[in-house]
Design a protein around this motif. Structure first.
Motif, PDB file in Angstrom:
ATOM      1  N   ILE A   1       2.901  10.146  -9.392  1.00 19.69           N
ATOM      2  CA  ILE A   1       1.979  10.415 -10.597  1.00 19.69           C
ATOM      3  C   ILE A   1       1.432  11.890 -10.647  1.00 19.69           C
ATOM      4  CG2 ILE A   1      -0.139   9.760 -11.679  1.00 19.69           C
ATOM      5  CD1 ILE A   1       0.516   6.767 -10.801  1.00 19.69           C
ATOM      6  N   VAL A   2       0.934  12.064  -9.129  1.00 20.67           N
ATOM      7  CA  VAL A   2       0.405  13.427  -8.921  1.00 20.67           C
ATOM      8  C   VAL A   2       1.396  14.493  -9.078  1.00 20.67           C
ATOM      9  CG1 VAL A   2      -0.515  14.852  -7.332  1.00 20.67           C
ATOM     10  CG2 VAL A   2      -1.216  12.536  -7.375  1.00 20.67           C
ATOM     11  N   THR A  61      -6.037   3.488  -3.108  1.00 21.18           N
ATOM     12  CA  THR A  61      -5.331   4.506  -2.341  1.00 21.18           C
ATOM     13  C   THR A  61      -6.169   6.007  -2.537  1.00 21.18           C
ATOM     14  OG1 THR A  61      -3.201   3.434  -2.523  1.00 21.18           O
ATOM     15  CG2 THR A  61      -3.209   5.369  -1.518  1.00 21.18           C
ATOM     16  N   LEU A  62      -6.343   6.190  -3.710  1.00 24.21           N
ATOM     17  CA  LEU A  62      -7.037   7.412  -4.266  1.00 24.21           C
ATOM     18  C   LEU A  62      -8.122   7.600  -3.461  1.00 24.21           C
ATOM     19  CD1 LEU A  62      -6.582   8.069  -7.971  1.00 24.21           C
ATOM     20  CD2 LEU A  62      -6.313   9.665  -6.094  1.00 24.21           C
ATOM     21  N   ILE A 115       0.914  -1.120  -0.269  1.00 26.51           N
ATOM     22  CA  ILE A 115       0.197   0.159   0.019  1.00 26.51           C
ATOM     23  C   ILE A 115       0.977   1.272   0.093  1.00 26.51           C
ATOM     24  CG2 ILE A 115      -1.709   1.560   1.402  1.00 26.51           C
ATOM     25  CD1 ILE A 115      -3.063  -0.668  -0.214  1.00 26.51           C
ATOM     26  N   VAL A 139       1.771  14.885 -13.144  1.00 25.72           N
ATOM     27  CA  VAL A 139       0.666  15.665 -13.483  1.00 25.72           C
ATOM     28  C   VAL A 139       0.864  17.160 -13.154  1.00 25.72           C
ATOM     29  CG1 VAL A 139      -1.867  15.915 -13.256  1.00 25.72           C
ATOM     30  CG2 VAL A 139      -0.847  13.771 -13.418  1.00 25.72           C
ATOM     31  N   ARG A 153      -3.898  -0.685  -7.118  1.00 29.47           N
ATOM     32  CA  ARG A 153      -3.704  -0.366  -5.672  1.00 29.47           C
ATOM     33  C   ARG A 153      -3.616   1.136  -5.419  1.00 29.47           C
ATOM     34  NH1 ARG A 153       0.419  -4.802  -5.272  1.00 29.47           N
ATOM     35  NH2 ARG A 153       1.786  -3.096  -5.567  1.00 29.47           N
ATOM     36  N   ALA A 154      -3.001   1.746  -6.420  1.00 28.82           N
ATOM     37  CA  ALA A 154      -3.135   3.198  -6.509  1.00 28.82           C
ATOM     38  C   ALA A 154      -4.710   3.792  -6.573  1.00 28.82           C
ATOM     39  CB  ALA A 154      -2.443   3.769  -7.771  1.00 28.82           C
ATOM     40  N   ALA A 186       2.219   1.717  -3.492  1.00 32.22           N
ATOM     41  CA  ALA A 186       1.229   2.359  -4.228  1.00 32.22           C
ATOM     42  C   ALA A 186       0.913   3.841  -3.952  1.00 32.22           C
ATOM     43  CB  ALA A 186       0.027   1.688  -3.986  1.00 32.22           C
ATOM     44  N   HIS A 187       1.094   4.103  -2.660  1.00 32.63           N
ATOM     45  CA  HIS A 187       0.977   5.686  -2.281  1.00 32.63           C
ATOM     46  C   HIS A 187       1.870   6.267  -2.874  1.00 32.63           C
ATOM     47  CE1 HIS A 187      -1.196   8.409  -0.078  1.00 32.63           C
ATOM     48  NE2 HIS A 187      -0.007   9.055   0.259  1.00 32.63           N
ATOM     49  N   ASN A 211      -5.652  10.952 -12.714  1.00 30.37           N
ATOM     50  CA  ASN A 211      -4.774  10.870 -11.906  1.00 30.37           C
ATOM     51  C   ASN A 211      -3.461   9.750 -12.742  1.00 30.37           C
ATOM     52  OD1 ASN A 211      -5.072  12.052  -8.928  1.00 30.37           O
ATOM     53  ND2 ASN A 211      -6.895  11.251  -9.581  1.00 30.37           N
ATOM     54  N   PHE A 247      -9.216   8.408   0.354  1.00 27.11           N
ATOM     55  CA  PHE A 247      -9.436   9.860   0.622  1.00 27.11           C
ATOM     56  C   PHE A 247     -10.817  10.431   0.225  1.00 27.11           C
ATOM     57  CE2 PHE A 247      -5.007   9.139   0.130  1.00 27.11           C
ATOM     58  CZ  PHE A 247      -4.437   9.590   1.283  1.00 27.11           C
ATOM     59  N   LEU A 301       1.492   6.844  -6.342  1.00 24.14           N
ATOM     60  CA  LEU A 301       0.586   7.708  -6.654  1.00 24.14           C
ATOM     61  C   LEU A 301       0.795   9.176  -6.521  1.00 24.14           C
ATOM     62  CD1 LEU A 301      -2.486   7.735  -7.155  1.00 24.14           C
ATOM     63  CD2 LEU A 301      -2.666   8.077  -4.621  1.00 24.14           C
TER      64      LEU A 301
END
Lengths: 160, 107
Positions: A150-151, B21-22, A140, A154, B17-18, A143-144, B36, B25, A147
């Motif tokens: 990615i953010v 996670t998104l 997790i 972007v 998984r991402a 993955a975070h 995203n 929230f 993420l």
């Protein structure tokens, strides 16, 4: 596909058993645990010390691609019987986890296959459960982190 | 429970998984989720379908839009479960087997 690695973990107990059948003769399986250069290859860490004898000790070190140490682990070897059994402790340094006791048993199934049975005993049921859930938590986190990357990508693209 | 195997296939994928996670929230529409990621809207829809089929996501119809949220109960079931721990050892032992199959004993 049949699952070769099996985990036996009963609710409310402070132990687990990991079993795995290998397409390797017993002596090669045992050597994978005792030859430092080979341990480094499959564990993906550095072996700082590995005394394969009763009352011996071992220390491993894991580094990230930049060479920073991310984890040190260590233990003492309580008994060492070639091609049969290793009894040892295992502890990750600087973590909340306390030492665990490991009974590694090696057995031949045929001339070319072998079985490893790892019986691991933890300080408490809570520590065992935490240890079992660690890889999931890391998944997790990974993955975070991905993420976040990615953010960030972007965001920087939007600013261009 | 027969469902479990599919659930772990679902979370084996880093994009899925991402997405989870998104959604931890806030509730989001498929379009907002897709924004995203670098993949196409279609690819993300496929991932959402798989996660929904495993009952990890719950759709909520708000007028014309569908928002997805996490199914907290099933997420908890995964967190308690040890499949990722098994996979970690499986990969480690596969590596051991590969290394030793190439091993040439020293004379």
């Amino acid at each position: 596909m049949e699952r070769k690695t099996k985990i036996h973990a009963e609710d409310g107990r402070q132990e687990i058993t990991i079993t795995r059948e290998f397409e390797l003769p017993l002596d090669l399986l045992f050597r994978a645990y005792t030859d430092a250069a080979i341990v480094e290859q499959w564990m993906g860490n550095k072996v700082l010390q590995l005394d394969n004898k009763a009352l011996g000790a071992y220390r491993f070190e894991t580094t990230d691609p930049k060479g920073n140490v991310v984890l040190r682990s260590r233990g003492t070897i309580h008994s060492f019987e070639p091609n049969h059994r290793i009894t040892r402790t295992f502890e990750m340094e600087n973590t909340p986890f306390e030492a665990q006791l490991e009974f590694l048993e090696f057995a031949a199934l045929t001339e070319s296959t072998s079985l490893l049975t790892m019986h691991v005993i933890y300080r408490s049921v809570a520590q065992r459960d935490q240890m079992l859930q660690l890889p999931f938590a890391q998944g997790i986190n990974m993955a975070h982190n991905r993420l976040e990357q990615i953010v960030l990508t972007v965001q920087s693209t939007n600013h261009e | 429970m027969e469902l479990r195997r599919d659930v772990f296939q679902a979370i084996a994928d880093p994009t899925r998984r991402a997405i989870l996670t998104l959604l931890a929230f806030q509730a989001m529409t498929p379009t907002a989720i897709a924004e995203n990621f670098g993949s196409t809207r279609q690819t993300i829809s496929k991932h959402i379908q798989i996660l929904s089929a495993c009952e990890l996501l719950q759709p909520q119809q708000n007028g014309r839009e569908i928002h997805y949220t996490l199914n907290a109960k099933n997420m908890k079931a995964i967190a308690d479960f040890i499949e990722p721990f098994r996979v970690l050892w499986e990969e480690r032992f596969n590596k051991l087997e590969d290394v030793m199959k190439q091993y040439i004993p020293k004379k």
